[in-house]
Scaffold this motif. Structure first.
Motif, PDB file in Angstrom:
ATOM      1  N   LEU A 102      16.956  27.456  22.959  1.00 37.91           N
ATOM      2  CA  LEU A 102      16.015  28.627  21.956  1.00 37.91           C
ATOM      3  C   LEU A 102      14.565  29.086  22.607  1.00 37.91           C
ATOM      4  CD1 LEU A 102      16.789  25.399  19.104  1.00 37.91           C
ATOM      5  CD2 LEU A 102      17.602  27.670  19.776  1.00 37.91           C
ATOM      6  N   THR A 103      14.391  28.405  23.815  1.00 36.53           N
ATOM      7  CA  THR A 103      13.088  28.624  23.711  1.00 36.53           C
ATOM      8  C   THR A 103      12.513  30.551  24.216  1.00 36.53           C
ATOM      9  OG1 THR A 103      11.835  26.991  23.967  1.00 36.53           O
ATOM     10  CG2 THR A 103      10.999  28.668  25.271  1.00 36.53           C
ATOM     11  N   PRO A 104      13.758  30.154  25.465  1.00 36.81           N
ATOM     12  CA  PRO A 104      13.690  32.298  25.572  1.00 36.81           C
ATOM     13  C   PRO A 104      14.612  32.786  25.078  1.00 36.81           C
ATOM     14  CG  PRO A 104      15.323  30.902  26.274  1.00 36.81           C
ATOM     15  CD  PRO A 104      15.155  30.184  26.226  1.00 36.81           C
ATOM     16  N   LEU A 105      15.015  32.197  24.155  1.00 39.90           N
ATOM     17  CA  LEU A 105      15.957  32.976  22.687  1.00 39.90           C
ATOM     18  C   LEU A 105      14.918  33.748  21.619  1.00 39.90           C
ATOM     19  CD1 LEU A 105      19.575  31.647  22.406  1.00 39.90           C
ATOM     20  CD2 LEU A 105      18.587  33.626  23.044  1.00 39.90           C
ATOM     21  N   ALA A 106      13.633  32.864  21.381  1.00 43.70           N
ATOM     22  CA  ALA A 106      13.029  32.740  20.687  1.00 43.70           C
ATOM     23  C   ALA A 106      12.051  34.187  21.327  1.00 43.70           C
ATOM     24  CB  ALA A 106      11.890  31.691  20.078  1.00 43.70           C
ATOM     25  N   GLY A 107      11.518  33.247  22.311  1.00 42.70           N
ATOM     26  CA  GLY A 107      10.490  34.984  23.005  1.00 42.70           C
ATOM     27  C   GLY A 107      11.265  36.108  22.569  1.00 42.70           C
ATOM     28  N   GLY A 108      12.930  36.127  22.647  1.00 38.44           N
ATOM     29  CA  GLY A 108      13.054  37.572  22.786  1.00 38.44           C
ATOM     30  C   GLY A 108      12.958  38.194  21.567  1.00 38.44           C
ATOM     31  N   ALA A 109      13.292  36.684  21.041  1.00 38.43           N
ATOM     32  CA  ALA A 109      13.205  37.331  19.124  1.00 38.43           C
ATOM     33  C   ALA A 109      11.637  37.631  18.430  1.00 38.43           C
ATOM     34  CB  ALA A 109      13.405  36.337  18.493  1.00 38.43           C
ATOM     35  N   LEU A 110      10.930  37.201  19.584  1.00 38.82           N
ATOM     36  CA  LEU A 110       8.798  37.735  19.463  1.00 38.82           C
ATOM     37  C   LEU A 110       9.278  39.714  19.480  1.00 38.82           C
ATOM     38  CD1 LEU A 110       7.138  34.542  19.484  1.00 38.82           C
ATOM     39  CD2 LEU A 110       7.506  35.516  17.267  1.00 38.82           C
ATOM     40  N   LEU A 111       9.133  39.469  21.157  1.00 41.32           N
ATOM     41  CA  LEU A 111       9.558  41.057  22.125  1.00 41.32           C
ATOM     42  C   LEU A 111      10.294  42.220  21.118  1.00 41.32           C
ATOM     43  CD1 LEU A 111       8.885  39.932  24.966  1.00 41.32           C
ATOM     44  CD2 LEU A 111       7.119  40.219  23.772  1.00 41.32           C
ATOM     45  N   ALA A 112      11.519  41.720  20.888  1.00 40.97           N
ATOM     46  CA  ALA A 112      12.270  43.099  20.335  1.00 40.97           C
ATOM     47  C   ALA A 112      11.563  43.420  19.797  1.00 40.97           C
ATOM     48  CB  ALA A 112      13.509  42.007  19.780  1.00 40.97           C
ATOM     49  N   PRO A 113      11.044  43.480  17.690  1.00 42.81           N
ATOM     50  CA  PRO A 113      10.619  44.262  17.275  1.00 42.81           C
ATOM     51  C   PRO A 113       9.709  45.362  17.887  1.00 42.81           C
ATOM     52  CG  PRO A 113      10.943  41.615  16.263  1.00 42.81           C
ATOM     53  CD  PRO A 113      11.134  41.699  17.464  1.00 42.81           C
ATOM     54  N   LEU A 114       9.446  44.377  19.029  1.00 39.01           N
ATOM     55  CA  LEU A 114       7.941  45.806  19.251  1.00 39.01           C
ATOM     56  C   LEU A 114       8.069  46.562  19.662  1.00 39.01           C
ATOM     57  CD1 LEU A 114       5.087  43.205  20.763  1.00 39.01           C
ATOM     58  CD2 LEU A 114       5.261  43.583  18.718  1.00 39.01           C
ATOM     59  N   ALA A 115      10.253  46.732  19.980  1.00 41.33           N
ATOM     60  CA  ALA A 115      10.286  47.843  21.182  1.00 41.33           C
ATOM     61  C   ALA A 115      10.550  48.997  19.796  1.00 41.33           C
ATOM     62  CB  ALA A 115      12.138  47.577  21.109  1.00 41.33           C
ATOM     63  N   GLY A 116       9.483  50.333  21.122  1.00 43.56           N
ATOM     64  CA  GLY A 116       9.508  51.546  20.729  1.00 43.56           C
ATOM     65  C   GLY A 116       8.198  51.884  19.760  1.00 43.56           C
ATOM     66  N   SER A 117       7.302  50.710  20.289  1.00 49.91           N
ATOM     67  CA  SER A 117       6.301  51.020  18.866  1.00 49.91           C
ATOM     68  C   SER A 117       5.422  51.630  20.033  1.00 49.91           C
ATOM     69  CB  SER A 117       5.651  49.135  18.275  1.00 49.91           C
ATOM     70  OG  SER A 117       6.160  48.716  19.805  1.00 49.91           O
ATOM     71  N   HIS A 118       5.600  52.123  20.509  1.00 48.71           N
ATOM     72  CA  HIS A 118       4.221  53.134  21.738  1.00 48.71           C
ATOM     73  C   HIS A 118       2.937  51.984  21.842  1.00 48.71           C
ATOM     74  CE1 HIS A 118       7.128  55.758  21.592  1.00 48.71           C
ATOM     75  NE2 HIS A 118       7.736  55.758  19.966  1.00 48.71           N
ATOM     76  N   GLY A 119       3.196  50.763  21.713  1.00 44.39           N
ATOM     77  CA  GLY A 119       1.782  49.525  22.599  1.00 44.39           C
ATOM     78  C   GLY A 119       1.713  49.239  21.063  1.00 44.39           C
ATOM     79  N   GLU A 120       1.754  50.258  19.732  1.00 43.61           N
ATOM     80  CA  GLU A 120       1.152  49.609  18.665  1.00 43.61           C
ATOM     81  C   GLU A 120       1.393  47.912  18.491  1.00 43.61           C
ATOM     82  OE1 GLU A 120      -1.372  50.511  17.483  1.00 43.61           O
ATOM     83  OE2 GLU A 120      -1.137  52.955  18.541  1.00 43.61           O
ATOM     84  N   PHE A 121       1.668  47.054  19.292  1.00 42.47           N
ATOM     85  CA  PHE A 121       1.999  45.839  19.022  1.00 42.47           C
ATOM     86  C   PHE A 121       0.853  44.771  18.271  1.00 42.47           C
ATOM     87  CE2 PHE A 121       1.281  46.873  22.814  1.00 42.47           C
ATOM     88  CZ  PHE A 121       0.260  45.579  23.815  1.00 42.47           C
ATOM     89  N   ASN A 122       1.693  43.656  18.125  1.00 42.46           N
ATOM     90  CA  ASN A 122       0.885  42.278  17.444  1.00 42.46           C
ATOM     91  C   ASN A 122       0.252  41.818  18.993  1.00 42.46           C
ATOM     92  OD1 ASN A 122       0.533  39.702  17.271  1.00 42.46           O
ATOM     93  ND2 ASN A 122       0.054  40.332  15.276  1.00 42.46           N
ATOM     94  N   LEU A 123      -1.308  41.884  19.040  1.00 44.65           N
ATOM     95  CA  LEU A 123      -1.541  40.798  20.482  1.00 44.65           C
ATOM     96  C   LEU A 123      -0.242  39.943  20.893  1.00 44.65           C
ATOM     97  CD1 LEU A 123      -2.706  40.730  22.846  1.00 44.65           C
ATOM     98  CD2 LEU A 123      -5.173  39.684  21.815  1.00 44.65           C
ATOM     99  N   TRP A 124      -1.464  38.993  19.338  1.00 46.13           N
ATOM    100  CA  TRP A 124      -0.911  37.230  19.961  1.00 46.13           C
ATOM    101  C   TRP A 124       0.994  37.639  19.685  1.00 46.13           C
ATOM    102  CZ3 TRP A 124      -4.054  34.787  21.600  1.00 46.13           C
ATOM    103  CH2 TRP A 124      -5.462  34.624  21.311  1.00 46.13           C
ATOM    104  N   GLN A 125       1.868  38.028  18.830  1.00 47.62           N
ATOM    105  CA  GLN A 125       3.346  37.775  19.189  1.00 47.62           C
ATOM    106  C   GLN A 125       3.858  38.564  20.867  1.00 47.62           C
ATOM    107  OE1 GLN A 125       4.389  40.985  15.973  1.00 47.62           O
ATOM    108  NE2 GLN A 125       6.992  40.801  16.695  1.00 47.62           N
ATOM    109  N   ALA A 126       2.668  39.287  21.219  1.00 42.72           N
ATOM    110  CA  ALA A 126       3.076  40.437  22.516  1.00 42.72           C
ATOM    111  C   ALA A 126       2.851  38.747  23.283  1.00 42.72           C
ATOM    112  CB  ALA A 126       2.568  41.092  22.542  1.00 42.72           C
ATOM    113  N   VAL A 127       1.802  38.059  23.645  1.00 41.19           N
ATOM    114  CA  VAL A 127       1.710  37.071  24.002  1.00 41.19           C
ATOM    115  C   VAL A 127       2.520  35.697  23.682  1.00 41.19           C
ATOM    116  CG1 VAL A 127      -0.010  35.228  24.757  1.00 41.19           C
ATOM    117  CG2 VAL A 127      -1.217  37.499  24.197  1.00 41.19           C
TER     118      VAL A 127
END
Length: 787
Positions: free
Chosen positions: A366-391
């Protein structure tokens, strides 16, 4: 025997409380006494107890010291930035500053020496009370200069001989700390009386200090910084947590003795909690002492061209308070979690049996899957991401490495057969019985490796974006100089420049005049004036004779009348007109230092008269293999004019911010790698100490010392290999998610992964080698003694 008596008394007092109110108060008092008993056992539990407490304190202290260093990084960077901003003298619109008693003329003459930046300024005060840069009490006397301590030491050494020839004077004093970014920075100030406003690059200032807004980091670079901090800090935090469990086997045996005299399970947990909190608190103190003792010595080191003052390392109070609270709480939590897997009975510890409880996989995934779920929506955002979501996403994926490693370890080690040599059999059996401590020690390496693999993928992608290939042609010039003739220059024509630039290591020089001209309403053209041999450096010429004119990229210029020199409402001097001959022939431009030249090539016989302050460009060919040729060229350029710009062509040119982040990663990786190696060493020594009687008994029965040494190596190597395989898989997945976040195609850096795994294997070999002296000592016959 005071401890067991107290245990029995405390257990009996709690069972015979007469009333509800007194029961509650008595329970709290009893619990406090039990926690206090654990604290006393940690400090007064004999030589073995003190040794275990000392090992735990040292392990926690090393981690705390690195964490203190890490949380001090923002304050360190702020201090450096504040000092560099306070001395900033770059002014736009300086022509609007009125000369006065405090104003100063300044000229930037920064240079470089053997890869190190040298910040230099020439100044001339307008009045009797000039503004002074930070760290300077008064301007130097004519012929002298104020230098940073590092530059003073360099000039006094043999390595600074070439640089001394470039300096505008002798050392007359030093610059204070307030005017330097770090103790190893090379800086100097000198007074030059012939500076005048209107000369090239000369500015008038009425104060020091940055007035330009801070530019935010590029999104790609921001992602790099985020991942670097998470990757470097997580292994340290994991090591601190693992260090709180040093000597757990000895602690469990002692708790079994406590059960024998009447303690129940809850009491043993509270005793263990008190012992863990005391050890962690001592570790905090040890870490604080290590940090304070080592902090002044950071000024003597420079990692990746980064130097800092010891006083810059100041942990922010909120983060310091969080660290002070979290380390004992982490020790308490780790102690209680560890006891959940152990049944401490009066006659022994059930964990030492061969039966193993199979770990569950679903919640670990669940832990790595949850991390991937947080990072997946940031794909293609060209760096316009939420800092805490990325961390959070990066942290959860890396934490998944540590959580999955015990499950993988159990599944693989549990299926290893009894084949192989004696050392292998001993190692496998030891790992099958109690491999938890090995897994905990390797967890930090696995997390660091996974994060580093993801970083390697990011840096490989970033290299293409932030590194430019200069595409050097050996036939082209290796250096270029540009100078506008003024009162500061000692050469006023091309022939004089050629002569002065021909220093040791220079094989040839081609100098031509560069004029600016205008035509029509908005037309602009650059004119390059020189003889035919010189003009062939700029373009491919089919034939050339004195009096010829060539057009590079604007064939319609032939027959046009142009106005020489700058134009505009602020320009007062008259301008000459010149007509481009209708016979001008087209030519193909060759690549130059700033791309392909454009405009008109004019031989000297057809050229218009030069401007009062002409600009000369020189193409300089350097002798191959002469490493000091660029330094001698820079010396010659400084002697010609302090405003002469010199460009040394490099094979690759990197973005300065990207290069700084890369240097910071190398510095942090070196510290993390050192800590990981120390953690493995301390953990290995702690395991050997726990097994000293077993080791001594095996040697007494005829086991070879070499067999025991190989057994220790296998016990360390097997968890590391499993951890690296898991780290490679999750690291590649994390790297793919991060590359998608910055919209970069997936690319696996195979060589980088191999380097990371090789470094980790090297750390294991070094740790095993360092533990051998302790192993030989523990296998002596006196190891059979028991107190």
């Amino acid at each position: 025997m005071t401890g067991p008596a107290q245990v029995g008394g405390l257990g009996g007092a709690g069972r015979h409380a007469p009333a509800a109110g007194p029961v509650h108060t008595g329970r709290l008092r009893r619990w406090a006494a039990e926690v206090g008993l654990g604290a006393r056992l940690a400090l007064t539990g004999g030589r073995e107890g003190l040794l275990r407490t000392a090992l735990t304190a040292i392990g926690v202290g090393l981690g705390v010291a690195v964490l203190l260093l890490s949380v001090s990084v923002p304050a360190m960077l702020d201090a450096r930035s504040s000092r560099t901003a306070a001395r900033d003298d770059d002014r736009y619109g300086s022509d609007k500053i009125t000369p006065g008693d405090t104003t100063v003329l300044t000229l930037n003459i920064s240079t470089s020496y053997r890869g190190r930046s040298v910040r230099g300024r020439l100044v001339r005060p307008d009045g009797a009370h000039p503004v002074l840069p930070p760290g300077v009490r008064s301007l130097p006397a004519p012929g002298t200069m104020l230098v940073s301590p590092a530059l003073r030491d360099l000039l006094a050494s043999g390595d600074g001989a070439l640089l001394r020839d470039r300096m505008p004077g002798t050392v007359g004093g030093t610059i204070g700390k307030a005017g330097l970014s770090g103790p190893n920075e090379l800086v100097y100030y000198a007074v030059r009386s012939d500076l005048a406003f209107g000369q090239p690059q000369v500015q008038r200032i009425d104060g020091y200090g940055s007035r330009s807004p801070h530019e935010p980091l590029d999104p790609f670079l921001l992602m790099l910084v985020i991942v670097i901090f998470v990757v470097l800090l997580m292994p340290v935090a994991m090591f601190v947590a693992a260090a709180t469990r040093f000597g757990s086997e000895q602690r469990d045996r002692r708790l079994a003795a406590v059960r024998l005299v009447g303690a129940d399970g809850g009491m043993t947990r509270r005793i263990a909690a008190g012992e863990a909190v005391v050890s962690a608190t001592l570790g905090l103190l040890v870490g604080g002492v290590i940090f304070l003792v080592c902090r002044p010595f950071v000024e003597f080191f420079e990692i990746a061209q980064l130097s800092v003052y010891g006083t810059d390392l100041r942990p922010p109070l909120p983060l310091l308070a969080l660290l002070i609270v979290s380390v004992p709480l982490a020790a308490l939590a780790m102690s209680l979690v560890a006891l959940r897997r152990v049944v401490v009975e009066p006659l022994g510890v059930v964990r030492r049996a061969t039966a193993r409880t199979h770990r569950r996989l679903w919640w670990r995934l669940l832990t790595p899957l949850a991390g991937g779920a947080l990072l997946a929506p940031l794909a293609g955002s060209h760096g316009e991401f939420n800092l805490w979501q990325a961390v959070g996403g990066v942290s959860l994926v890396l934490l998944g490495v540590a959580l999955l490693l015990p499950w993988v370890f159990d599944r693989v080690v549990g299926r290893l057969g009894a084949g192989g040599g004696l050392s292998w059999q001993m190692a496998v059996r030891r790992l099958q019985l109690s491999g938890g401590s090995s897994v905990r020690a390797v967890g930090a390496i696995a997390v660091a490796a996974a994060g580093t693999i993801a970083l390697q993928m990011l840096f490989s992608a970033a290299d293409a974006a932030y590194t430019k290939d200069a595409r050097l042609d050996p036939a082209q010039a290796q250096a270029f100089t540009v100078v506008e003739v003024s009162a500061l220059a000692t050469a006023t024509d091309g022939a004089a420049l050629d002569a002065k630039l021909r220093t040791g290591g220079v094989t040839s020089v081609s100098t031509f005049r560069r004029d600016a001209a205008h035509f029509g309403e908005d037309g602009y053209v650059t004119m390059w004036v020189g003889d035919c041999a010189v003009l062939r450096e700029l373009a491919e010429l089919d034939r050339c004779a004195d009096g010829d004119v060539f057009v590079l990229d604007q064939p319609d210029l032939a027959g046009q009348t142009v106005i020489m020199g700058d134009s505009g409402p602020d320009v007062e001097r008259p301008h000459a007109e010149w007509t481009v001959p209708a016979t001008a022939r087209p030519a193909k431009a060759l690549p130059g230092p700033y791309g392909e030249p454009t405009g008109v090539l004019v031989t000297t016989g057809a050229a218009p008269p030069a401007e009062p302050s002409p600009t000369f460009v020189s193409y300089v060919h350097l002798a191959p293999g002469d490493e000091d040729a660029p330094e001698r060229l820079l010396n010659a350029a400084m002697a010609i004019s302090p405003t002469m710009d010199v460009t040394i062509r490099r094979a690759q040119v990197r973005d300065s911010t990207f290069a700084s982040i890369r240097r910071g990663l190398f510095a942090g990786s070196a510290v993390t790698l050192l800590l990981v190696g120390l953690s493995l060493l301390v953990g290995t020594l702690e395991q050997l100490r726990e097994r000293r009687r077993t080791l001594a008994a095996l040697v007494a029965f005829g086991a070879r010392r070499s067999t025991m040494g190989w057994s220790i190596l296998w016990q360390t190597l097997v968890p590391v290999v499993l951890g690296l395989l898991l780290a490679a898989a999750l690291g590649l997945g994390l790297g793919a998610l991060l590359l998608a976040t910055v919209d970069v195609p997936f690319h696996a850096d195979v060589s980088g992964i191999a380097i990371v795994c090789g470094i980790a294997a090297g750390v294991v070999l070094l740790v095993t080698t360092a533990s051998l002296p302790a192993l030989w000592r523990l296998m002596r016959p006196d190891g059979l003694r028991f107190e």
